[in-house]
Write a protein that holds these residues in place. Structure first.
Motif, mmCIF file in Angstrom:
data_model
loop_
_atom_site.group_PDB
_atom_site.id
_atom_site.type_symbol
_atom_site.label_atom_id
_atom_site.label_comp_id
_atom_site.label_asym_id
_atom_site.label_seq_id
_atom_site.Cartn_x
_atom_site.Cartn_y
_atom_site.Cartn_z
ATOM 1 N N ALA A 26 1.312 -2.764 -9.711
ATOM 2 C CA ALA A 26 0.956 -3.848 -8.791
ATOM 3 C C ALA A 26 1.847 -5.062 -9.001
ATOM 4 N N SER A 27 2.114 -5.392 -10.247
ATOM 5 C CA SER A 27 2.983 -6.525 -10.558
ATOM 6 C C SER A 27 4.416 -6.256 -10.095
ATOM 7 N N ARG B 179 5.535 -4.151 -7.899
ATOM 8 C CA ARG B 179 5.658 -3.994 -6.442
ATOM 9 C C ARG B 179 5.542 -5.314 -5.691
ATOM 10 N N GLN B 180 5.165 -6.369 -6.414
ATOM 11 C CA GLN B 180 5.188 -7.710 -5.821
ATOM 12 C C GLN B 180 6.475 -8.446 -6.180
ATOM 13 N N VAL C 205 -2.281 -7.681 -9.757
ATOM 14 C CA VAL C 205 -2.055 -8.443 -8.524
ATOM 15 C C VAL C 205 -2.194 -9.934 -8.798
ATOM 16 N N ALA D 280 0.529 -11.589 -11.021
ATOM 17 C CA ALA D 280 1.750 -11.802 -10.236
ATOM 18 C C ALA D 280 1.584 -12.953 -9.250
ATOM 19 N N ARG D 281 0.440 -12.991 -8.566
ATOM 20 C CA ARG D 281 0.226 -14.023 -7.553
ATOM 21 C C ARG D 281 0.145 -15.422 -8.169
ATOM 22 N N LEU E 111 3.629 -16.428 -8.743
ATOM 23 C CA LEU E 111 4.280 -16.691 -7.453
ATOM 24 C C LEU E 111 3.655 -17.881 -6.715
ATOM 25 N N LYS F 143 0.696 -18.074 -5.385
ATOM 26 C CA LYS F 143 -0.066 -17.626 -4.227
ATOM 27 C C LYS F 143 -1.544 -17.626 -4.584
ATOM 28 N N ILE G 134 -2.431 -8.878 0.246
ATOM 29 C CA ILE G 134 -1.745 -8.430 -0.973
ATOM 30 C C ILE G 134 -0.340 -7.937 -0.633
ATOM 31 N N GLY G 135 -0.232 -7.131 0.423
ATOM 32 C CA GLY G 135 1.077 -6.738 0.933
ATOM 33 C C GLY G 135 1.752 -5.572 0.232
ATOM 34 N N ILE G 136 0.997 -4.760 -0.505
ATOM 35 C CA ILE G 136 1.603 -3.628 -1.220
ATOM 36 C C ILE G 136 1.504 -2.330 -0.430
#
Length: 621
Positions: A22-23, A25-26, A386, A389-390, A393, A395, A452-454
């Motif tokens: 998840a991390s 892929r972001q 997720v 990472a967000r 970022l 987010k 999330i966008g993955i």
């Protein structure tokens, strides 16, 4: 520091794999630490995924972009639809996994993932800079810098292997435990506790007499976990059902004195919904016919998992009990059952994002949070990865609430409710079971998935189209009227299985579809229907037939949302609120809930306490 990453994930079980993927892929540079590369995504116990509540978790994970759903759809020996006669909310899928292929193929995915590096090492310490995690240290003394750490240590944190009167340090049999890290976590201010889990012996397939057992198959066209799966046919390798005998119980009772539970070598709590056979004998001495399911672990192996025979008794006791079971009189054990005791971090020390309240930038997921199960671990790992990472970022972090998914129920429960044993998701834990069905995951989590966008963009577009198709068709059917003509009543009488054989007043086509004998296919005899996709057709029917119940639950969810939206100010002074009980004050101060809904689920907080809080918050507005 020798190397720097955005996110470091410690542990490569089901939680760790999902967190790292998840991390990465972001777009964040991610490192996944594992004690052994060969143990990535290992199924340490039952080679299966799914079941009550758990199948919902996996489908939700797949909808959000996690890997487990599509992976188990590919690498299974059998998929089975269960509970389809018990009502809409009870329908589930269970997969018998190909344990070997699942692990090997998951390692391939991890190793080929862009932005992700795998490191074989044991993390022994965290680097902390002003109450914020800034790196890790491994057993070679190498330091790695990072902006966030996700701990997914499974049963390795202070792990101890147990069989009979044997007990020694081990995460799983043959693998070293993480000995230093739990001590360091306590020094950083974390409260730790201990749980235990156990696994049954494995036996050689050639030593089993299957002629005395019931053969169980799966589905050739099952409900899959992932919306990305497009298989016309699913392979089926059978499982077998047998039973313990009165002799099994007799032998077990005679040898209970050797059980680590009786001797006190195991003193911690284990999963209540997966008790050991010796505990079954202790708690239900009159029952002699306990179910035993035999499941092959892989097409690449003849090793058989004995579901229902969990035990950490000494080897000679395991053999004596095993040989009393129908069809296993000459069974050869190739791996003995054992138990593992391990440290975990009680999850009340977490925020709903799975970031810890003790150290900023540190997230925990899976067994370390006091949960049991591959599915529970994978979902937590994904959410932690997720959100780590967000946050980096800048987010908005992702929180799924109880009305949106079983993932929300899981995370909310472990943080706000105390359980005396490793937590397992069950349908009974969800207040809105009719809404949180496995069949409508793509509707209720579509917006979260897009945020999330993955998830694959083509899949997302396909599901968006299906949601529009459903909405448009329900609206269209509500605008069509079906009249109680002689012709229509004759058609109703001729429909096989119909019990309501006449209609007396005009109704919309949507309400007509709610009749027991009507489905979308035979609705075409009464009005024009469309060539709907399989997904849309199912949802249109469900919405028609369960409209009253769905609307009732929707109203309950709206009330729930209002409580969730009523925010509690930071540093709110509970001690000066007149009428709150001391237990409530203590729980609220420690739990530090963000809203009234979360406060209502904290142990010790009563309805009266919530009423007082709501009144106080309204007076401050």
């Amino acid at each position: 520091m020798s190397k720097n990453y955005d996110v470091i994930v410690v542990g490569a079980g089901h939680a760790g794999v999902e967190a790292a993927l998840a991390s990465a892929r972001q777009g964040l540079k991610t490192a996944l630490f594992t004690i052994y590369l060969d143990s990535i995504a290992m199924m340490s116990c039952n080679p299966s995924i799914g079941g009550p509540g758990k199948s919902h978790l996996v489908s939700e994970l797949g909808m959000l972009g996690g890997e487990m759903a599509r992976h188990i759809d590919k690498y299974n020996l059998q998929l089975k639809n269960l509970n389809h006669t018990k009502g809409l909310a009870s329908r589930i899928t269970r997969a018998q996994a190909d344990k070997y292929k699942y692990r090997i193929k998951m390692r391939e995915i991890v190793e080929n993932q862009e932005n992700l590096e795998v490191v074989q090492a044991i993390v022994v310490d965290l680097k902390v800079c002003e109450k914020k995690v800034c790196g890790v240290v491994d057993n070679f003394g190498i330091e790695y810098g990072t902006k966030a750490v996700v701990l997914c240590t499974g049963t390795f944190l202070g792990g101890e292997y147990i069989m009979g009167d044997v007990k020694y340090s081990s995460g799983r049999v043959g693998e070293p435990a993480s000995v230093d890290l739990p001590n360091r976590l306590e020094e950083y201010g974390f409260e730790l506790d201990r749980y235990q889990t156990a696994t049954p012996p494995r036996i050689a397939k050639k030593s089993i007499d299957f002629s005395k057992m019931q053969k169980l198959g799966g589905e050739t066209n099952p409900r899959y976990f992932s919306y990305e799966t497009e298989k016309e046919y699913s392979e089926i390798l059978p499982t077998w059902l047998t039973f313990t005998t009165p002799e099994t119980i007799k032998v077990g009772q005679e040898m209970l004195k050797y059980s680590p539970i009786v001797t006190g070598i195991v003193s911690t709590k284990g999963p209540r919904h997966c008790p050991s056979l010796d505990r079954k004998i202790m708690n239900f001495p009159q029952k002699t016919d306990h179910q035993i399911f035999l499941e092959q672990e892989s097409i690449e192996s003849d090793e058989i998992y004995i579901n229902g025979f969990t035990t950490a008794m000494p080897p000679f006791v395991q053999e004596a009990m095993l040989h009393t079971i129908t069809g296993l009189e000459n069974a050869q054990i190739v791996r003995y059952g054992y138990a593992v005791e391990y440290n975990f971090i009680p999850a009340h020390q977490l925020n709903l994002t799975l970031e810890t309240k003790v150290l900023e930038g540190l997230y925990t997921a899976g067994t370390i949070n006091g949960t049991s199960g591959y599915e529970e671990a994978a979902c937590q790992g994904f959410i932690a990865g997720v959100n780590a990472a967000r946050k980096i970022l800048r987010k908005k972090e992702i929180v799924i609430d109880r009305s949106e998914g079983y993932i929300g129920v899981l995370i909310d429960d472990i943080i706000n409710k105390k359980t005396p044993e490793p937590y397992r998701v069950l349908p009974s834990r969800a207040e809105y079971r009719l809404t949180l069905r496995q069949d409508n995951v793509f509707i209720r989590l579509l917006e979260k998935s897009k945020e999330i966008g993955i998830l694959d963009k083509n899949t997302t577009k396909k599901l968006e189209d299906a949601v529009k198709e459903i909405d448009d068709e329900i609206k269209r059917l509500k605008e069509i009227t079906i009249y109680p003509t002689k012709e229509n009543n004759e058609k109703l009488k001729n429909i096989e299985g119909g019990t309501e054989n006449s209609m007396n007043s005009p109704v919309s086509a949507f309400d007509f579809l709610a009749r027991k004998e009507i489905n979308y296919d035979n609705l075409s005899e009464f009005c024009e229907t469309l060539n709907l996709s399989k997904l849309a057709k199912e949802q249109v029917e469900i919405n028609a037939k369960y409209k009253i119940f769905i609307e009732r639950e929707k109203a309950q969810i709206e009330k729930f949302k209002k409580l969730e939206e009523m925010e509690i100010p930071k540093n709110f002074d509970y001690e000066n609120v007149k009428g709150l009980s001391n237990i409530a004050i203590s729980g609220l101060i420690y739990g530090n809930p963000k809203n009234i809904g979360q406060a209502s689920r904290i142990s010790g907080v009563t309805y009266n306490d919530i009423s007082i809080l709501i009144a106080m918050l309204k007076s401050l507005q």
